[in-house]
Design a protein around this motif. Structure first.
Motif, PDB file in Angstrom:
ATOM      1  N   GLY A 187      28.745  53.540  84.964  1.00 18.52           N
ATOM      2  CA  GLY A 187      29.013  52.472  84.014  1.00 18.52           C
ATOM      3  C   GLY A 187      29.075  53.001  82.597  1.00 18.52           C
ATOM      4  O   GLY A 187      29.167  54.201  82.346  1.00 18.52           O
ATOM      5  N   GLU A 188      29.006  52.095  81.656  1.00 18.66           N
ATOM      6  CA  GLU A 188      29.043  52.447  80.233  1.00 18.66           C
ATOM      7  C   GLU A 188      28.573  51.239  79.445  1.00 18.66           C
ATOM      8  O   GLU A 188      28.338  50.163  80.007  1.00 18.66           O
ATOM      9  CB  GLU A 188      30.469  52.843  79.824  1.00 18.66           C
ATOM     10  N   ARG A 189      28.383  51.425  78.144  1.00 18.65           N
ATOM     11  CA  ARG A 189      28.057  50.342  77.209  1.00 18.65           C
ATOM     12  C   ARG A 189      26.688  49.717  77.458  1.00 18.65           C
ATOM     13  O   ARG A 189      26.454  48.576  77.071  1.00 18.65           O
ATOM     14  CB  ARG A 189      29.133  49.249  77.239  1.00 18.65           C
ATOM     15  N   HIS A 190      25.776  50.444  78.069  1.00 15.16           N
ATOM     16  CA  HIS A 190      24.418  49.930  78.211  1.00 15.16           C
ATOM     17  C   HIS A 190      23.691  49.954  76.871  1.00 15.16           C
ATOM     18  O   HIS A 190      22.823  49.114  76.624  1.00 15.16           O
ATOM     19  CB  HIS A 190      23.637  50.765  79.223  1.00 15.16           C
ATOM     20  N   ALA A 191      24.002  50.922  76.029  1.00 13.64           N
ATOM     21  CA  ALA A 191      23.297  51.071  74.757  1.00 13.64           C
ATOM     22  C   ALA A 191      24.229  50.907  73.563  1.00 13.64           C
ATOM     23  O   ALA A 191      23.875  50.265  72.577  1.00 13.64           O
ATOM     24  CB  ALA A 191      22.606  52.436  74.698  1.00 13.64           C
ATOM     25  N   ILE A 192      25.402  51.490  73.634  1.00  7.68           N
ATOM     26  CA  ILE A 192      26.341  51.476  72.505  1.00  7.68           C
ATOM     27  C   ILE A 192      27.400  50.424  72.795  1.00  7.68           C
ATOM     28  O   ILE A 192      28.219  50.581  73.700  1.00  7.68           O
ATOM     29  CB  ILE A 192      26.957  52.865  72.307  1.00  7.68           C
ATOM     30  N   VAL A 193      27.362  49.335  72.049  1.00  6.48           N
ATOM     31  CA  VAL A 193      28.150  48.156  72.403  1.00  6.48           C
ATOM     32  C   VAL A 193      29.560  48.226  71.831  1.00  6.48           C
ATOM     33  O   VAL A 193      29.823  48.939  70.858  1.00  6.48           O
ATOM     34  CB  VAL A 193      27.448  46.870  71.915  1.00  6.48           C
ATOM     35  N   PRO A 194      30.497  47.471  72.417  1.00  5.03           N
ATOM     36  CA  PRO A 194      31.859  47.403  71.875  1.00  5.03           C
ATOM     37  C   PRO A 194      31.858  46.783  70.480  1.00  5.03           C
ATOM     38  O   PRO A 194      31.211  45.761  70.247  1.00  5.03           O
ATOM     39  CB  PRO A 194      32.592  46.497  72.872  1.00  5.03           C
ATOM     40  N   GLN A 195      32.568  47.380  69.572  1.00  5.73           N
ATOM     41  CA  GLN A 195      32.596  46.902  68.194  1.00  5.73           C
ATOM     42  C   GLN A 195      33.502  45.687  68.046  1.00  5.73           C
ATOM     43  O   GLN A 195      34.436  45.490  68.818  1.00  5.73           O
ATOM     44  CB  GLN A 195      33.081  48.022  67.271  1.00  5.73           C
ATOM     45  N   GLY A 196      33.216  44.888  67.016  1.00 11.25           N
ATOM     46  CA  GLY A 196      34.124  43.825  66.628  1.00 11.25           C
ATOM     47  C   GLY A 196      35.123  44.340  65.606  1.00 11.25           C
ATOM     48  O   GLY A 196      35.084  45.499  65.201  1.00 11.25           O
ATOM     49  N   ALA A 197      36.037  43.471  65.174  1.00 11.64           N
ATOM     50  CA  ALA A 197      37.043  43.857  64.182  1.00 11.64           C
ATOM     51  C   ALA A 197      37.276  42.700  63.222  1.00 11.64           C
ATOM     52  O   ALA A 197      37.103  41.531  63.587  1.00 11.64           O
ATOM     53  CB  ALA A 197      38.354  44.242  64.868  1.00 11.64           C
ATOM     54  N   ALA A 198      37.668  43.042  62.001  1.00 11.99           N
ATOM     55  CA  ALA A 198      37.993  42.047  60.970  1.00 11.99           C
ATOM     56  C   ALA A 198      36.846  41.059  60.765  1.00 11.99           C
ATOM     57  O   ALA A 198      37.070  39.876  60.525  1.00 11.99           O
ATOM     58  CB  ALA A 198      39.285  41.306  61.332  1.00 11.99           C
ATOM     59  N   GLY A 199      35.617  41.546  60.881  1.00 12.78           N
ATOM     60  CA  GLY A 199      34.455  40.689  60.698  1.00 12.78           C
ATOM     61  C   GLY A 199      33.903  40.100  61.979  1.00 12.78           C
ATOM     62  O   GLY A 199      32.878  39.407  61.962  1.00 12.78           O
ATOM     63  N   GLY A 200      34.551  40.365  63.106  1.00 10.41           N
ATOM     64  CA  GLY A 200      34.039  39.879  64.385  1.00 10.41           C
ATOM     65  C   GLY A 200      32.802  40.650  64.813  1.00 10.41           C
ATOM     66  O   GLY A 200      32.553  41.770  64.358  1.00 10.41           O
ATOM     67  N   LEU A 201      32.024  40.063  65.706  1.00 12.39           N
ATOM     68  CA  LEU A 201      30.768  40.664  66.136  1.00 12.39           C
ATOM     69  C   LEU A 201      30.945  41.473  67.421  1.00 12.39           C
ATOM     70  O   LEU A 201      31.900  41.257  68.177  1.00 12.39           O
ATOM     71  CB  LEU A 201      29.719  39.569  66.345  1.00 12.39           C
ATOM     72  N   PRO A 202      30.030  42.407  67.669  1.00 13.76           N
ATOM     73  CA  PRO A 202      30.138  43.234  68.884  1.00 13.76           C
ATOM     74  C   PRO A 202      29.959  42.419  70.157  1.00 13.76           C
ATOM     75  O   PRO A 202      29.346  41.336  70.152  1.00 13.76           O
ATOM     76  CB  PRO A 202      28.996  44.246  68.722  1.00 13.76           C
ATOM     77  N   GLY A 203      30.472  42.963  71.248  1.00 11.68           N
ATOM     78  CA  GLY A 203      30.204  42.382  72.556  1.00 11.68           C
ATOM     79  C   GLY A 203      28.801  42.727  73.016  1.00 11.68           C
ATOM     80  O   GLY A 203      28.132  43.604  72.456  1.00 11.68           O
ATOM     81  N   SER A 204      28.340  42.046  74.046  1.00  8.34           N
ATOM     82  CA  SER A 204      27.000  42.294  74.586  1.00  8.34           C
ATOM     83  C   SER A 204      27.009  43.559  75.440  1.00  8.34           C
ATOM     84  O   SER A 204      28.021  43.903  76.056  1.00  8.34           O
ATOM     85  CB  SER A 204      26.547  41.116  75.448  1.00  8.34           C
TER      86      SER A 204
END
Length: 669
Positions: A602-619
């Motif tokens: 898997g992936e993204r357990h610790a380092i989350v997907p970034q948001g853009a243009a002021g959006g927030l990261p995914g869980s």
């Protein structure tokens, strides 16, 4: 909203929303949210307790009264009911009992049963057909506009590549191909330039050109003849990871090689220290399986039987291996015959292919020239390498000048001990994805790659030296594709979507049936798309270089002693924003008897997907084993584990990044 109710097996209320997780256009920049939640809102979906198994045996009694109570509690009396229960086509007793009781209570209510509408395996397809049978139609199927620079010949070649792919899927033995379509096919000129490819999986499509280059270095065209077939999987000869076996066949007209047809297929097992040949704790390529440099597997149509015996001897699933290789050969035989016919029936095919390559190059150069010059940087990281949780740096710099671009990956981390490294052949898939994104109007050939130069550093995770382990390269390639788009968004602000979740879980499960037969299956689980200027991201969808289909629960349960207890949208996991990121998925497996092995990448357990243009990261993503005795064991992002009968494996994939400033209530939620 049509006041139609869906009755489904408990845990499968989101079957229509999730569909098969793939998309029609493999190079779609943004995957939008499904419209099924509006067409069939969650409150109109009723989950029924009770199960029929793959043999058609009742293993859990149907809760008829619970379903009737849920129907009575709907916001309004339904106008019709669609019923789609797992394995109803193998034993319709539950659907028949429910239909009888519903008609007793509501004599005028229209009821459609899936075992009558579409009596075949595949819960999504059967459910879709059943709701359509009562008048609730799904979204209009996605279509792909023909590229404006594609001439009729190139379109015919692309159709031929699609038919090679379709033959491959139809004849394959393993479910990872038959169901998930973890394979790809393409057509090349004799010099190795790609001229047409199937609409399938960018992760593999983009890696076929390096495989052809590696083959031609070892096996020149001058030594090839009609009916020859060449096999390879070696990452230092253009391969990706060892389970992906590439087979290539020359196309001959009057004794002259005029083209090459190629396909790559993910095989269930090619040896190594773990079932499935994807050990997350491997430290060298030798631990991952059998490494095959370019070698002839067929000469003049005759199989090299000793080589096949060697391949079989190194696989835990030798019949699957041989059967899937036979499917590859059959698809290439069909493709070679059709390409040869085309070459003889059309004028100057080679010259027109070269013109199509030039047209794609011109389109890509024009797209680059229209963007401002500059150095555009994006950074991300992997959740460790399988041996350590230390983040592994992914750094991209796009140096754009005029109508050319250099993709500079020299800032990426040194190669790791664990298997998250990616060969240059694997990295090329992310490069090709970026090139296709630049010039979506162009034909999908190697022309669009001409103005792009890839810079890597030997000894890094994107250019590892022998004997690096690299079976878990998938999520690195996905993060690279995400990073290319993230860097390019610096050049074109407010035009690009937020990062996708950057995760595709590759899950290999193995064990032994009660009668002693081994079982092994590989599943690819999607996460989510990022939000975009045009709208929210899709939930539970394959994105960027990924495009494998999900494997139906019915297919899994028919192959292995597993019960799939839940397949659902992971509600709320997408990043907040003006346009939210898509939600990930939840999948729950229970082992029914014996013991088994788990290989979880898997992936993204610790380092989350970034948001853009002021959006927030995914869980973040998560995975755990819920033991039958009540203990809960969290799994890291890459793990090998054992489980016993009664244990449950729970996988929760990450959400996509949000795009744009979220409303105040979302920020405070």
């Amino acid at each position: 909203m049509q006041d139609i109710a869906l009755i489904c097996t408990q845990g499968f209320a989101d079957v229509l929303t999730l569909a098969r997780q793939n998309r029609a256009d493999p190079y779609a920049l943004h995957v939008p949210a499904s419209t099924w939640p509006q067409r069939l809102p969650p409150e109109w979906r009723i989950e029924a307790r009770g199960r029929i198994d793959a043999a058609g045996t009742e293993v859990e009694v149907l809760d008829v009264d619970g379903v009737l109570a849920a129907l009575a509690a709907l916001p309004r009396p339904p106008k019709a009911v669609a019923m789609s229960l797992l394995f109803a086509h193998r034993n319709p007793v539950h659907e028949q009992a429910l239909a009888h009781r519903i008609r007793e209570h509501w004599p005028d209510l229209s009821v459609a049963c899936s075992h009558e509408v579409l009596p075949q395996d595949g819960e999504y397809e059967r459910t879709l057909a059943t709701v359509e049978a009562i008048g609730l139609h799904g979204p209009v199927p996605e279509t792909i506009d023909a590229p404006t620079h594609t001439d009729p010949l190139t379109q015919r070649l692309e159709q031929l590549a699609d038919r090679i792919q379709q033959c491959l899927v139809a004849k394959a033995v393993s479910s990872v191909v038959r169901e998930a379509m973890d394979c790809a096919a393409a057509i090349f000129l004799p010099d190795g330039r790609l001229v047409a490819q199937a609409r399938t999986l960018p992760l593999l499509l983009g890696s076929l050109s390096p495989a052809l280059a590696g083959l031609l270095q070892e096996c020149p065209i001058s030594g090839m003849a009609d009916g020859d077939g060449y096999l390879l999987n070696d990452p230092w000869h253009g391969g990706t990871h060892l389970p992906d076996l590439t087979l290539v066949r020359p196309v001959c007209v009057h004794g002259v090689v005029v083209a090459l047809v190629a396909c790559v297929l993910h095989h269930q097992d090619i040896g190594g220290i773990a079932p499935g040949s994807v050990p997350t704790d491997a430290t060298s390529i030798q631990q991952e399986g059998l490494r095959i440099p370019p070698v002839p597997l067929y000469r003049a149509g005759v199989l090299d039987a000793p080589l096949m015996r060697l391949l079989r001897a190194n696989s835990r699933m030798p019949d699957n291996l041989e059967g899937d290789l036979a499917a590859q050969w059959a698809s290439l035989a069909q493709g070679a015959a059709e390409v040869a016919t085309l070459w003889q029936s059309e004028r100057d095919v080679a010259g027109r292919c070269i013109a199509a390559l030039a047209a794609s190059e011109a389109t890509a150069r024009a797209a680059l020239a229209a963007a401002p010059d500059g150095d555009y940087i994006f950074e991300d990281a992997l959740d460790g390498d399988g041996l350590s949780a230390e983040p592994v740096r992914v750094s991209v710099c796009i140096r754009k000048r005029g109508d050319r671009a250099v993709l500079d990956l020299t800032g990426c981390a040194d190669q790791t001990r664990g298997p998250v490294n990616a060969s240059r052949g694997a990295v090329q898939a992310a490069v090709a994805y970026f090139a296709r994104m630049l010039a979506p109007q162009a034909a999908c050939n190697d022309g669009s790659l001409a103005p792009i130069t890839l810079h890597t550093r030997a000894g890094s995770i994107v250019d590892p030296t022998f004997p690096a382990a690299l079976n878990a390269r998938t999520n690195l390639v996905k993060l690279l594709a995400n990073a290319f788009l993230g860097a390019w968004s610096r050049a074109l602000p407010n035009q690009m979507p937020a990062p996708n979740a950057g995760e595709a879980v590759v899950l290999s499960l193995g064990g032994t049936h009660a009668d002693g037969r081994p079982w092994l299956l590989t599943e690819i689980i999607a996460s989510a798309a990022g939000g975009a200027p045009s709208g929210p991201g899709g939930s539970g969808v394959s994105t960027d270089v990924g495009n494998a289909r999900s494997t139906p629960a019915e297919s899994i349960e028919a192959q292995a002693p597993l019960r799939i207890e839940r397949v659902a949208v992971r509600v709320g996991s997408g990043g907040a924003g003006r346009h939210r990121g898509g939600d990930g998925v939840v999948r729950v497996y229970r082992l029914l008897h014996g013991s088994g092995s788990i290989s979880y990448r898997g992936e993204r357990h610790a380092i989350v997907p970034q948001g853009a243009a002021g959006g927030l990261p995914g869980s973040p993503a998560a995975a755990r084993i819920e033991r039958a005795d009540g203990r809960v064991e969290p799994l890291p992002a890459k793990a090998r584990a054992q489980w016993q009968a009664g244990d449950r494996l729970v996988i929760e994939t990450a959400g996509g990044g949000g795009w744009g400033q979220p409303a105040a209530k979302e920020t405070s939620a």
